[in-house]
Design an enzyme around this catalytic site. Structure first.
Site, PDB file in Angstrom:
ATOM      1  N   ASP A 399       0.821  -1.204   0.000  1.00  0.00           N
ATOM      2  CA  ASP A 399       0.000   0.000   0.000  1.00  0.00           C
ATOM      3  C   ASP A 399       0.859   1.260   0.000  1.00  0.00           C
ATOM      4  O   ASP A 399       1.932   1.301   0.608  1.00  0.00           O
ATOM      5  CB  ASP A 399      -0.891  -0.021   1.248  1.00  0.00           C
ATOM      6  CG  ASP A 399      -1.724   1.230   1.397  1.00  0.00           C
ATOM      7  OD1 ASP A 399      -2.553   1.482   0.501  1.00  0.00           O
ATOM      8  OD2 ASP A 399      -1.552   1.949   2.397  1.00  0.00           O
ATOM      9  N   GLU A 452       1.146  -0.418  -5.139  1.00  0.00           N
ATOM     10  CA  GLU A 452       0.223   0.673  -5.399  1.00  0.00           C
ATOM     11  C   GLU A 452       1.071   1.943  -5.425  1.00  0.00           C
ATOM     12  O   GLU A 452       1.353   2.543  -4.393  1.00  0.00           O
ATOM     13  CB  GLU A 452      -0.851   0.773  -4.315  1.00  0.00           C
ATOM     14  CG  GLU A 452      -1.889   1.841  -4.635  1.00  0.00           C
ATOM     15  CD  GLU A 452      -2.459   2.536  -3.412  1.00  0.00           C
ATOM     16  OE1 GLU A 452      -3.477   3.224  -3.561  1.00  0.00           O
ATOM     17  OE2 GLU A 452      -1.878   2.423  -2.320  1.00  0.00           O
TER      18      GLU A 452
END
EC number: 2.4.1.18
Length: 716
Positions: A399, A452
């Site tokens: 993330d 990401e």
């Protein structure tokens, strides 16, 4: 017996001794052996020698310090203590040898222990024939560390730990066992009392709002069966179903499904829908439901919201049994500042940066890991390996990578500290990311990692030896933003935004891309994917069908957030189930049927997946028909005849006798049409197949349905 207490004794009874083993336990004295025991609330204590002889100990301090000679010559002994009307026999933790070996301390000091989780935390074990739990925690700047829990009435004086090399504190607690709740009680560098801390390496934790860690015997966890070996290969189909476990479905009373209930329902649904993988939003323990798991306090603990670690194993095993790979959303970029968490752990910035211009994330109010500390990097990389090794996880999606890479990420001018070269790149974070990927792929070569990463940082998914970060895949955030912006326009205006579809193919093969329609796109007022579609009721659903078909015909692996596969109308909320009742209506069940067929086609046609990340797998055929909002391209596989013609019409018009050149003469089969009546369309198409026209160059004359996509393949 009057006992003259030393300064060391007072340090122990006042809870400020860094090595209570120097005073407590059995020690030679005046030609014999003196036993010193700290048992708060004990009324009387006796020591039982290895030969069975019993001797009373004298109370030397009202805090529970008892002192007396050890009967017999053996250093082994047992204690008998009376608490009120209850008398118990117990083992003295201060008579046992160290838990960590010198080699353990060497690896920990180096920050190279890949199995950190086997050393730190809480581990049921047996020492000298006595069962108990070994506790180890990093707190180099603490004045005193105690382990408190069910086994000592949460009294910090009872089990004071000793510090070893590099600031690791340890203690074997006889009689403690799996299932016990515990925390660490610390005094800071100046002796100040700190909030009690959860174990950073706990394998389980209490359900929020409680915050204690739970002892787990990880050696007894069942090992999930493996997923298919090449499920993550670049040449394999990868269609990911992104899931928030707490809101996929709910049971009666709006209660969460447990891991085991999810194991009975989720894998079967995912397999039926044709997805190859599930990706769970973070399952690591976190205190706030509304963070969706992205603010974890227990990186090594599956959240107790849905059950135990054994239950989570059952969910992973059920996915693998269904042939489904399991990817975890992993958060090594930041953590919350909850008092029981990692922040200010030992009274100093141990895991984070001390300077808030480096150590605090302004957008999220969270703390940022200090990747310049070897202990922090070891903690994080070992955590990645832990999920792959202990739970059989097949991949990790990392993330917020952009927030890790840039020192000035979301910071105002003058609000950040440049690196040693004066730049904004976070050199330590880059080194950490490369080490993480090196260790993951080195130990688990069939696993995968995905980033990401929302900027244009180069070579995110390229090998480290060529200057890359080493990820297996990168989320294509640019594709997602551009195409969602395009499809949200009224068709009459789309010709002015034609380039938003074309632009993505200029860089589509610069990385190994995943095309993400993730949870982030259906929250915070963005509306659901269906909610973005313009037009009347029919056009909204036709636009969505065409857009999904465009996605599956486009190069790149696929990711779809739960609910989007059947046209969820409302934005996603973590506080409620998906709107499964919508499937009672044909227009929503038609979207679900379309996704099921797209997944089936994507998996079965090599042309649609073998060269997803290779420019040889794609060829533009029609790019300049902006007035018709029409695009056409050829997808290719390794075999010469592995071809799939994709034509997408983003206008509401039907086009007859539309000519498209193809590489092979003969029959071309219409294998997919998003305008099929079975999906809720108008059934405009080509009758299942079409032959090339006569001529020097093979060419098809096609009927192109409105707001739709068709796929055609050559007959063998």
């Amino acid at each position: 017996m009057t006992v003259q207490l030393s300064d060391e004794a007072y340090a122990v009874v006042e809870g400020r001794h860094a090595d209570p083993f120097r005073y407590l336990g059995a020690h030679p004295e005046d030609g014999g052996t003196m036993v010193r025991v700290l048992l708060p609330d004990a009324v009387a204590v006796e020591v039982i020698g290895d030969n069975g002889d019993v001797a009373p100990l004298d109370q030397a301090h009202p805090a529970g310090l008892f002192v007396g000679p050890l009967p017999g010559a053996s250093p082994r002994y047992t204690l008998r203590a009376r608490f009120g009307d209850t008398t118990v026999e117990l083992q003295d933790p201060y008579r046992f040898p160290p838990i960590l070996s010198d080699f353990d301390l060497y690896l920990l000091g180096e920050g190279t222990d890949q199995r950190l989780y086997d050393k730190l935390g809480a581990h049921p074990m047996e020492l000298e024939g006595v069962a108990g739990v070994g506790f180890v925690v990093l707190a180099p700047n603490a004045r005193r560390v105690s382990v408190v829990g069910d086994f000592n009435f949460w009294n910090p004086l009872r089990h004071q730990m000793r510090v070893r090399g590099s600031g690791y504190w340890e203690l074997f607690v006889p009689g403690a066992r799996a299932g016990d709740h515990y925390k660490f009680d610390l005094a800071g560098p100046n002796g100040e009392q700190l909030p009690q801390k959860a174990d950073p390496l706990a394998f389980a934790a209490e359900l929020r709002p409680k915050t204690a860690s739970i002892v787990v015997d990880a050696t007894t966890l069942p090992r999930p069966r493996p997923a298919p070996e090449n499920i993550n290969a670049l040449s394999a189909p990868m269609s990911i179903y992104e899931v928030h476990l707490g809101s996929w479905r709910r049971k009666e009373g709006d209660q969460w499904l447990t891991y085991r209930e999810l194991a009975e329902q989720l894998p079967a649904y995912v397999r039926d829908m044709g997805f190859t993988h599930v990706e769970f939003l973070p399952v690591s323990e976190h205190p706030f439901d509304g963070s969706w798991g992205y603010q974890p306090t227990g990186l090594y603990a599956p959240t107790s919201r849905f059950g135990s670690p054994e239950d989570f194993c059952a969910l992973v095993d059920a996915c693998h049994a269904a042939g489904i790979g399991v990817i975890l959303d992993w958060v090594p970029g930041h953590f919350p500042d909850d008092p029981h968490g990692l922040g200010n752990f030992d009274g100093t910035a141990l895991y984070e940066h001390a300077n808030p211009m480096q150590g605090r994330h302004l957008d999220w109010g969270t703390l940022i890991y200090n990747y310049g500390r070897t202990e922090v990097v070891n903690f994080l990389t070992a955590n990645a390996l832990f999920w792959l090794e202990r739970y059989g996880i097949d991949g990790l999606r990392v993330d917020a990578v952009a927030s890790m890479l840039y020192l000035d990420y979301s910071r105002p001018a003058g609000g950040w500290i440049p690196n040693k070269f004066g730049g904004r790149e976070n050199i330590e974070a880059i080194d950490f990311i490369r080490r993480f990927n090196t260790e993951v792929y080195g130990k688990f070569p069939h696993s995968t990692t995905a980033a990401e990463e929302s900027t244009a940082w180069p070579q995110v998914s390229r090998p480290i030896e060529f200057g890359g970060l080493g990820f297996g895949y990168k989320w294509n955030m640019g594709w997602m933003h551009d195409t969602l912006n395009y499809i949200s326009k009224d068709p009459i205006h789309r010709k002015y935004h034609h380039g938003q579809i074309l632009f993505g193919l200029h860089y589509a093969f610069s990385e190994n891309f995943i095309l993400p329609l993730s949870h982030d796109e259906v929250v915070h007022g963005k509306r659901s994917i269906l909610g973005r579609m313009p037009g009347d009721e029919w056009q909204r659903f036709a636009n969505l069908r065409a857009y999904y078909a465009f996605m599956f015909g486009h190069p790149g692996k696929k990711l779809l957030f739960m609910g989007s596969e059947f046209g969820q109308e409302r934005e996603w909320s973590h506080d409620r189930s998906l709107d499964w009742h919508l499937l009672e209506y044909p227009k929503y069940s038609g979207i679900q049927a379309l996704l099921r067929d797209l997944n089936k086609l994507y998996r079965s046609l090599p042309a649609l997946h073998q060269l997803d990340c290779d420019p040889f797998g794609f060829e533009w055929l029609i790019t300049e028909d902006a007035n018709r909002n029409l695009f056409a391209w050829m997808r290719k596989g390794n075999d010469t005849r592995a071809r799939c013609l994709v034509i997408v019409n983003f206008s509401p018009n039907v086009y007859q006798d539309y000519r498209v050149r193809v590489p092979f003469p003969g029959r071309w089969r219409e294998v997919f049409n998003s305008d099929s009546a079975g999906y809720g369309g108008t059934n405009v198409g080509n009758g299942g197949e079409v032959r090339t026209l006569e001529g020097l160059v093979p060419e098809l004359s096609l009927t192109i349905p409105p707001l739709a996509a068709i796929f055609l393949t050559p007959e063998d």
